[in-house]
Design a protein around this motif. Sequence first.
Motif, PDB file in Angstrom:
ATOM      1  N   ALA A 116      -0.618  -6.316  -5.817  1.00 25.49           N
ATOM      2  CA  ALA A 116      -1.726  -5.516  -5.301  1.00 25.49           C
ATOM      3  C   ALA A 116      -1.193  -4.372  -4.447  1.00 25.49           C
ATOM      4  CB  ALA A 116      -2.668  -6.384  -4.469  1.00 25.49           C
ATOM      5  N   THR A 117      -1.807  -3.221  -4.587  1.00 26.61           N
ATOM      6  CA  THR A 117      -1.513  -2.113  -3.689  1.00 26.61           C
ATOM      7  C   THR A 117      -2.809  -1.357  -3.416  1.00 26.61           C
ATOM      8  OG1 THR A 117       0.020  -0.294  -3.222  1.00 26.61           O
ATOM      9  CG2 THR A 117      -0.856  -0.425  -5.472  1.00 26.61           C
ATOM     10  N   LYS A 118      -2.709  -0.310  -2.608  1.00 26.38           N
ATOM     11  CA  LYS A 118      -3.924   0.370  -2.142  1.00 26.38           C
ATOM     12  C   LYS A 118      -3.729   1.878  -2.157  1.00 26.38           C
ATOM     13  CE  LYS A 118      -4.229  -3.323   1.290  1.00 26.38           C
ATOM     14  NZ  LYS A 118      -2.761  -3.474   1.494  1.00 26.38           N
ATOM     15  N   ALA A 119      -4.865   2.583  -2.196  1.00 21.05           N
ATOM     16  CA  ALA A 119      -4.845   4.042  -2.186  1.00 21.05           C
ATOM     17  C   ALA A 119      -6.064   4.577  -1.450  1.00 21.05           C
ATOM     18  CB  ALA A 119      -4.819   4.580  -3.615  1.00 21.05           C
TER      19      ALA A 119
ATOM     20  N   SER B 289      -4.211  10.238  -9.334  1.00 17.95           N
ATOM     21  CA  SER B 289      -2.861  10.761  -9.132  1.00 17.95           C
ATOM     22  C   SER B 289      -2.017   9.765  -8.348  1.00 17.95           C
ATOM     23  CB  SER B 289      -2.920  12.093  -8.377  1.00 17.95           C
ATOM     24  OG  SER B 289      -1.638  12.526  -7.993  1.00 17.95           O
ATOM     25  N   ALA B 290      -2.625   9.172  -7.313  1.00 23.62           N
ATOM     26  CA  ALA B 290      -1.901   8.234  -6.450  1.00 23.62           C
ATOM     27  C   ALA B 290      -1.422   7.014  -7.211  1.00 23.62           C
ATOM     28  CB  ALA B 290      -2.793   7.817  -5.278  1.00 23.62           C
ATOM     29  N   VAL B 291      -2.209   6.536  -8.168  1.00 23.99           N
ATOM     30  CA  VAL B 291      -1.820   5.326  -8.899  1.00 23.99           C
ATOM     31  C   VAL B 291      -0.524   5.558  -9.671  1.00 23.99           C
ATOM     32  CG1 VAL B 291      -3.094   5.769 -11.050  1.00 23.99           C
ATOM     33  CG2 VAL B 291      -2.710   3.425 -10.287  1.00 23.99           C
ATOM     34  N   LYS B 292      -0.341   6.751 -10.186  1.00 19.60           N
ATOM     35  CA  LYS B 292       0.883   7.039 -10.941  1.00 19.60           C
ATOM     36  C   LYS B 292       2.108   7.076 -10.026  1.00 19.60           C
ATOM     37  CE  LYS B 292      -1.768   9.320 -14.531  1.00 19.60           C
ATOM     38  NZ  LYS B 292      -2.173  10.586 -15.159  1.00 19.60           N
ATOM     39  N   ASP B 293       1.905   7.573  -8.802  1.00 18.27           N
ATOM     40  CA  ASP B 293       2.996   7.561  -7.826  1.00 18.27           C
ATOM     41  C   ASP B 293       3.349   6.125  -7.445  1.00 18.27           C
ATOM     42  OD1 ASP B 293       3.121  10.327  -7.794  1.00 18.27           O
ATOM     43  OD2 ASP B 293       1.705  10.512  -6.131  1.00 18.27           O
ATOM     44  N   SER B 294       2.330   5.295  -7.251  1.00 18.43           N
ATOM     45  CA  SER B 294       2.574   3.896  -6.904  1.00 18.43           C
ATOM     46  C   SER B 294       3.271   3.162  -8.043  1.00 18.43           C
ATOM     47  CB  SER B 294       1.259   3.189  -6.549  1.00 18.43           C
ATOM     48  OG  SER B 294       0.771   3.619  -5.295  1.00 18.43           O
ATOM     49  N   LEU B 295       2.840   3.400  -9.261  1.00 22.90           N
ATOM     50  CA  LEU B 295       3.481   2.765 -10.418  1.00 22.90           C
ATOM     51  C   LEU B 295       4.961   3.128 -10.486  1.00 22.90           C
ATOM     52  CD1 LEU B 295       0.689   3.344 -13.093  1.00 22.90           C
ATOM     53  CD2 LEU B 295       1.449   1.120 -12.232  1.00 22.90           C
ATOM     54  N   HIS B 296       5.265   4.380 -10.202  1.00 16.77           N
ATOM     55  CA  HIS B 296       6.664   4.827 -10.221  1.00 16.77           C
ATOM     56  C   HIS B 296       7.471   4.119  -9.142  1.00 16.77           C
ATOM     57  CE1 HIS B 296      10.105   7.504 -10.641  1.00 16.77           C
ATOM     58  NE2 HIS B 296      10.051   7.726  -9.342  1.00 16.77           N
ATOM     59  N   ARG B 297       6.918   4.055  -7.921  1.00 17.43           N
ATOM     60  CA  ARG B 297       7.650   3.411  -6.820  1.00 17.43           C
ATOM     61  C   ARG B 297       7.801   1.917  -7.055  1.00 17.43           C
ATOM     62  NH1 ARG B 297       4.672   7.388  -3.609  1.00 17.43           N
ATOM     63  NH2 ARG B 297       2.928   5.914  -3.435  1.00 17.43           N
TER      64      ARG B 297
ATOM     65  N   ALA C 250       0.852  -1.191   0.000  1.00 19.17           N
ATOM     66  CA  ALA C 250       0.000   0.000   0.000  1.00 19.17           C
ATOM     67  C   ALA C 250       0.885   1.237   0.000  1.00 19.17           C
ATOM     68  CB  ALA C 250      -0.927   0.020   1.218  1.00 19.17           C
ATOM     69  N   ASP C 251       0.368   2.329  -0.573  1.00 13.20           N
ATOM     70  CA  ASP C 251       1.154   3.559  -0.583  1.00 13.20           C
ATOM     71  C   ASP C 251       1.350   4.119   0.828  1.00 13.20           C
ATOM     72  OD1 ASP C 251      -1.418   4.506  -0.081  1.00 13.20           O
ATOM     73  OD2 ASP C 251      -1.537   5.771  -1.867  1.00 13.20           O
ATOM     74  N   LEU C 252       0.493   3.697   1.739  1.00  7.88           N
ATOM     75  CA  LEU C 252       0.555   4.150   3.133  1.00  7.88           C
ATOM     76  C   LEU C 252       1.740   3.567   3.901  1.00  7.88           C
ATOM     77  CD1 LEU C 252      -1.211   5.632   5.413  1.00  7.88           C
ATOM     78  CD2 LEU C 252      -2.173   3.387   5.869  1.00  7.88           C
ATOM     79  N   TYR C 253       2.182   2.381   3.539  1.00 12.45           N
ATOM     80  CA  TYR C 253       3.198   1.675   4.321  1.00 12.45           C
ATOM     81  C   TYR C 253       4.556   2.362   4.201  1.00 12.45           C
ATOM     82  CZ  TYR C 253      -0.278  -2.124   4.066  1.00 12.45           C
ATOM     83  OH  TYR C 253      -1.429  -2.875   4.114  1.00 12.45           O
ATOM     84  N   ASP C 254       5.056   2.802   5.342  1.00 12.67           N
ATOM     85  CA  ASP C 254       6.368   3.465   5.396  1.00 12.67           C
ATOM     86  C   ASP C 254       6.472   4.591   4.379  1.00 12.67           C
ATOM     87  OD1 ASP C 254       7.422   1.794   7.475  1.00 12.67           O
ATOM     88  OD2 ASP C 254       7.698   0.215   5.984  1.00 12.67           O
ATOM     89  N   PHE C 255       5.353   5.333   4.230  1.00 10.22           N
ATOM     90  CA  PHE C 255       5.326   6.507   3.353  1.00 10.22           C
ATOM     91  C   PHE C 255       5.829   6.188   1.937  1.00 10.22           C
ATOM     92  CE2 PHE C 255       5.421   8.149   7.648  1.00 10.22           C
ATOM     93  CZ  PHE C 255       4.465   9.157   7.618  1.00 10.22           C
ATOM     94  N   GLY C 256       5.443   5.033   1.440  1.00 14.10           N
ATOM     95  CA  GLY C 256       5.795   4.657   0.072  1.00 14.10           C
ATOM     96  C   GLY C 256       7.045   3.813  -0.049  1.00 14.10           C
ATOM     97  N   GLN C 257       7.838   3.750   1.017  1.00  8.70           N
ATOM     98  CA  GLN C 257       9.088   2.983   0.930  1.00  8.70           C
ATOM     99  C   GLN C 257       8.829   1.502   0.730  1.00  8.70           C
ATOM    100  OE1 GLN C 257      11.766   3.546   4.239  1.00  8.70           O
ATOM    101  NE2 GLN C 257      13.409   2.363   3.280  1.00  8.70           N
ATOM    102  N   ASN C 258       7.720   1.012   1.291  1.00 10.32           N
ATOM    103  CA  ASN C 258       7.392  -0.398   1.118  1.00 10.32           C
ATOM    104  C   ASN C 258       7.172  -0.732  -0.358  1.00 10.32           C
ATOM    105  OD1 ASN C 258       5.174  -2.822   1.331  1.00 10.32           O
ATOM    106  ND2 ASN C 258       6.583  -2.842   3.047  1.00 10.32           N
ATOM    107  N   GLU C 259       6.442   0.132  -1.057  1.00 11.85           N
ATOM    108  CA  GLU C 259       6.251  -0.074  -2.494  1.00 11.85           C
ATOM    109  C   GLU C 259       7.595  -0.052  -3.225  1.00 11.85           C
ATOM    110  OE1 GLU C 259       1.824   1.543  -3.677  1.00 11.85           O
ATOM    111  OE2 GLU C 259       3.446   3.009  -3.602  1.00 11.85           O
ATOM    112  N   GLU C 260       8.472   0.849  -2.838  1.00 11.16           N
ATOM    113  CA  GLU C 260       9.781   0.933  -3.483  1.00 11.16           C
ATOM    114  C   GLU C 260      10.567  -0.366  -3.317  1.00 11.16           C
ATOM    115  OE1 GLU C 260      11.678   4.328  -1.799  1.00 11.16           O
ATOM    116  OE2 GLU C 260      10.476   5.772  -2.943  1.00 11.16           O
ATOM    117  N   LEU C 261      10.550  -0.935  -2.116  1.00 11.11           N
ATOM    118  CA  LEU C 261      11.282  -2.176  -1.859  1.00 11.11           C
ATOM    119  C   LEU C 261      10.689  -3.336  -2.654  1.00 11.11           C
ATOM    120  CD1 LEU C 261      11.839  -1.853   1.998  1.00 11.11           C
ATOM    121  CD2 LEU C 261      13.535  -1.556   0.194  1.00 11.11           C
ATOM    122  N   VAL C 262       9.373  -3.394  -2.695  1.00 14.53           N
ATOM    123  CA  VAL C 262       8.714  -4.448  -3.480  1.00 14.53           C
ATOM    124  C   VAL C 262       9.083  -4.307  -4.950  1.00 14.53           C
ATOM    125  CG1 VAL C 262       6.487  -5.348  -4.262  1.00 14.53           C
ATOM    126  CG2 VAL C 262       6.820  -4.778  -1.844  1.00 14.53           C
TER     127      VAL C 262
END
Length: 306
Positions: free
Chosen positions: A74-77, A99-107, A48-60
């Motif tokens: 899967a992720t969440k917004a 807007s959030a989906v594009k940030d998640s895609l980038h991370r 989820a984008d919420l986890y560790d302010f996006g760092q979790n998505e980056e690690l994944v």
Amino acid sequence: MPKNRLGKSDLYVSQLGLGCMSLGTEETKAIDIVKKALDLGINYLDTADLYDFGQNEELVGKALKGQRDKVILATKAGNKWTQGKEGWKWDPSKQHIQSAVKDSLHRLQTDYIDLYQLHGGTIDDPTEETIEAFEELKKDGYIREYGISSIRPNVIKRFVENSSMVSVMMQYSLLDTRPEEWLDYLHQNKISVIARGPLAKGLLSENGLDKLQNKFMGKGFLEYRLEELENLLPKLMNVTGDKPLQANAFHYCLAHPAVAAVIPGASSMEQLEANVHAINERSLSEKEYATIKGLVKQAYYDSHRE
């Protein structure tokens, strides 16, 4: 590892997923856990984008380099964080989601998300606008399918009746049976349940009694008092002989055809391997399932119904 179809979609998820929130922020360790999960047959990762302010998505995203096509991601917004302001603000608006989906895609370093989920929800939300956002993202190829993460009956029913969502994520375990009221309804509507928290914060693992004394510091869990848990956990362990307790916990949730996957977290390689070992145990017999059902409380979510 067996896979189940997510609703009426073309997504097939392993019965055991990996809830990535517990990975932590140590990069090498987190990436190794994700890669090991894939090696062990898990194809479903949830962040989820919420986890560790996006760092979790980056690690994944880093862990999936070269293996993206093997994974149902899967992720969440719905939660918005603004630099300089305290806390997260709930924002299920079309503008924020798109807007959030594009940030998640980038991370995540990917050009599509398999399952995009609304991370909560209330009956006062602009639901029609939220659904429109998901439908447009799906049409434009940013996401393959969408769902919600909510246990609120009025929110679930509104999305079932007005959207083409394929899944509902709910906290569901032997110690939290509130979702059972909705399993038949969701199954009839061809919507899958994703069970988060299936180990009840570790109480339903092999060292659950230790966690009860140390982690819970003499407190109970939801509707269970400490004394009730001290009496119940050994009984749950004994239902199936020498099978690990988490095997019973996982297979209890998966017994209903509405439940496509359980997604425990794993903060260590040992926890991950124990979870995989447990899911690979045989399913519960009808007698074992009935015995367990007779031991646990049948809970009811009495808020947010209208």
